[in-house]
Write a protein that holds these residues in place. Structure first.
Motif, PDB file in Angstrom:
ATOM      1  N   UNK A 255       0.859  -1.222  -0.069  1.00  0.00           N
ATOM      2  CA  UNK A 255       0.084  -0.015   0.007  1.00  0.00           C
ATOM      3  C   UNK A 255       0.751   1.324   0.156  1.00  0.00           C
ATOM      4  N   UNK A 256       2.142   1.184   0.007  1.00  0.00           N
ATOM      5  CA  UNK A 256       2.894   2.369   0.049  1.00  0.00           C
ATOM      6  C   UNK A 256       3.294   2.977   1.406  1.00  0.00           C
ATOM      7  N   UNK A 257       2.678   2.482   2.366  1.00  0.00           N
ATOM      8  CA  UNK A 257       2.849   3.069   3.681  1.00  0.00           C
ATOM      9  C   UNK A 257       4.334   3.232   4.024  1.00  0.00           C
ATOM     10  N   UNK A 258       4.601   4.543   4.746  1.00  0.00           N
ATOM     11  CA  UNK A 258       6.054   4.717   5.081  1.00  0.00           C
ATOM     12  C   UNK A 258       5.529   4.950   6.852  1.00  0.00           C
ATOM     13  N   UNK A 259       6.471   4.344   7.541  1.00  0.00           N
ATOM     14  CA  UNK A 259       6.200   4.736   9.057  1.00  0.00           C
ATOM     15  C   UNK A 259       7.071   5.975   9.288  1.00  0.00           C
ATOM     16  N   UNK A 260       6.252   6.695   9.731  1.00  0.00           N
ATOM     17  CA  UNK A 260       6.901   8.220  10.350  1.00  0.00           C
ATOM     18  C   UNK A 260       7.710   8.097  11.611  1.00  0.00           C
ATOM     19  N   UNK A 261       7.504   7.227  12.409  1.00  0.00           N
ATOM     20  CA  UNK A 261       7.955   7.159  13.559  1.00  0.00           C
ATOM     21  C   UNK A 261       8.984   5.943  13.775  1.00  0.00           C
ATOM     22  N   UNK A 262       9.864   6.010  12.987  1.00  0.00           N
ATOM     23  CA  UNK A 262      10.724   4.730  12.728  1.00  0.00           C
ATOM     24  C   UNK A 262      12.108   4.696  13.511  1.00  0.00           C
ATOM     25  N   UNK A 263      12.160   5.723  14.612  1.00  0.00           N
ATOM     26  CA  UNK A 263      13.288   5.489  15.461  1.00  0.00           C
ATOM     27  C   UNK A 263      12.814   5.470  16.795  1.00  0.00           C
ATOM     28  N   UNK A 264      12.713   4.541  17.468  1.00  0.00           N
ATOM     29  CA  UNK A 264      12.248   4.237  18.564  1.00  0.00           C
ATOM     30  C   UNK A 264      12.882   5.232  19.933  1.00  0.00           C
ATOM     31  N   UNK A 265      14.195   5.364  19.631  1.00  0.00           N
ATOM     32  CA  UNK A 265      15.018   6.119  20.549  1.00  0.00           C
ATOM     33  C   UNK A 265      14.643   7.489  20.490  1.00  0.00           C
ATOM     34  N   UNK A 266      13.889   8.359  19.429  1.00  0.00           N
ATOM     35  CA  UNK A 266      13.486   9.472  19.403  1.00  0.00           C
ATOM     36  C   UNK A 266      12.445   9.934  20.269  1.00  0.00           C
ATOM     37  N   UNK A 267      11.708   9.140  20.844  1.00  0.00           N
ATOM     38  CA  UNK A 267      10.422   9.399  21.586  1.00  0.00           C
ATOM     39  C   UNK A 267      10.624  10.526  22.599  1.00  0.00           C
ATOM     40  N   UNK A 268       9.806  11.740  22.308  1.00  0.00           N
ATOM     41  CA  UNK A 268       9.732  12.815  23.324  1.00  0.00           C
ATOM     42  C   UNK A 268       8.277  12.814  23.933  1.00  0.00           C
ATOM     43  N   UNK A 269       8.075  12.581  25.228  1.00  0.00           N
ATOM     44  CA  UNK A 269       6.852  12.783  25.762  1.00  0.00           C
ATOM     45  C   UNK A 269       6.592  13.999  26.075  1.00  0.00           C
ATOM     46  N   UNK A 270       5.117  14.528  25.981  1.00  0.00           N
ATOM     47  CA  UNK A 270       4.764  15.677  26.301  1.00  0.00           C
ATOM     48  C   UNK A 270       4.164  15.619  27.824  1.00  0.00           C
ATOM     49  N   UNK A 271       3.790  16.918  28.326  1.00  0.00           N
ATOM     50  CA  UNK A 271       3.466  17.064  29.724  1.00  0.00           C
ATOM     51  C   UNK A 271       2.525  16.038  30.399  1.00  0.00           C
ATOM     52  N   UNK A 272       1.419  15.804  29.432  1.00  0.00           N
ATOM     53  CA  UNK A 272       0.591  14.628  29.892  1.00  0.00           C
ATOM     54  C   UNK A 272       1.036  13.324  30.323  1.00  0.00           C
ATOM     55  N   UNK A 273       2.158  13.111  29.715  1.00  0.00           N
ATOM     56  CA  UNK A 273       2.994  11.746  29.936  1.00  0.00           C
ATOM     57  C   UNK A 273       3.061  11.643  31.348  1.00  0.00           C
ATOM     58  N   UNK A 274       3.519  12.769  32.040  1.00  0.00           N
ATOM     59  CA  UNK A 274       4.094  12.620  33.470  1.00  0.00           C
ATOM     60  C   UNK A 274       2.861  12.762  34.310  1.00  0.00           C
ATOM     61  N   UNK A 275       1.620  12.787  34.118  1.00  0.00           N
ATOM     62  CA  UNK A 275       0.576  13.132  35.074  1.00  0.00           C
ATOM     63  C   UNK A 275      -0.012  11.860  35.363  1.00  0.00           C
TER      64      UNK A 275
END
Length: 275
Positions: A255-275
């Motif tokens: 289907x021609x899909x490309x994963x945008x989040x293909x570097x799992x080390x680059x994860x950056x949480x937002x503020x709600x992650x810590x609540x």
């Protein structure tokens, strides 16, 4: 994406993924109906532009519900836990019978737990839907495929997003098993992109893994992300290097899909992650 062929979508189960899919489709001028089990949640869905439908698969009269006629249905129902989990295939069977009389495209979110017990690299053909399987994921898939053969199954890796990640629940834990096992994760945005790709291609009768191409070990990923996020570092036992690694490349090729989040080390949480 909207065309004369796709005007409306029904999402069965507006949870963390289903609600985000709904708002994404609405932004593309698609009419979206979404089910919920509570009137309180219905008000929340309505505020997002979703047409809410009170619907509970656990109730005996669920099959009497008059669902709207739409161009496509996305089943986003969690298997649950404990005794509730054992009822998952029955719920999917009940839902499939309700949908079988229509000719709309049907997509179901499943899980890479379909490969539990498999070792090393696994592809879609390594575990097939089977209503008699002891694996409840495969059993549920089998119920759907028996009743609606043309349905599409998306086997999702472990889910994460800006406000959700497994590292939060692993932080500080000790002796986590299989530290050398490969991680099989997928970002919510990539799940939504995969779903929209299936919808826009009008895909029928397929099974696709939806999983990042990046497979660091559990120890590598969760140690790094805990440090990065300021969480307590977890510790891991050795072993697991031969555990399953989910190949999510087929949907890219088909289907021609490309994963945008293909570097799992680059994860950056937002503020709600810590609540």
């Amino acid at each position: 994406m909207k065309s004369a062929e796709l005007d409306s979508v029904l999402i069965i189960g507006c949870g963390w993924v289903g609600t985000k899919l709904a708002t994404t489709l609405i932004s593309q001028n698609i009419n979206v109906f979404g089910t919920t089990r509570s009137s309180e949640k219905a008000s929340s869905l309505r505020s997002l532009g979703i047409v809410p439908i009170i619907f509970d698969l656990e109730k005996e009269d669920a099959t009497q519900t008059d669902l709207p006629k739409v161009d496509a249905v996305v089943i986003s129902v969690s298997p649950g836990r404990g005794e509730q989990r054992s009822q998952y295939p029955n719920h999917i069977q009940k839902l499939s019978k309700l949908l079988a009389s229509t000719n709309q495209q049907v997509i179901m979110y499943s899980s890479t737990s379909a490969y539990n017990g498999k070792m090393r690299i696994v592809t879609e053909s390594d575990s097939l839907p089977d209503p008699k399987s002891d694996n409840i994921i495969l059993a549920a898939e089998g119920e759907l495929k028996t009743i609606i053969p043309e349905s599409v199954i998306l086997r999702l890796g472990g889910l994460f997003g800006s406000d959700r990640h497994p590292v939060k629940y692993l932080a500080g834990r000790e002796g986590i098993s299989s530290g050398y096992a490969p991680v099989n994760l997928v970002h919510r945005e990539d799940v939504i992109a995969a779903t929209i790709s299936v919808l826009s291609h009008k895909t029928q009768n397929e099974i696709f893994n939806v999983c990042s191409d990046h497979h660091p070990t559990k120890e590598e990923l969760y140690t790094k992300l805990a440090d990065k996020s300021g969480l307590e570092t977890p510790s891991f036992d050795s072993g697991g290097s031969d555990e399953k690694l989910v190949d999510g490349s087929r949907i890219k090729k088909e289907l021609g899909l490309e994963y945008k989040h293909n570097d799992l080390f680059s994860y950056t949480p937002d503020e709600s992650f810590f609540s």
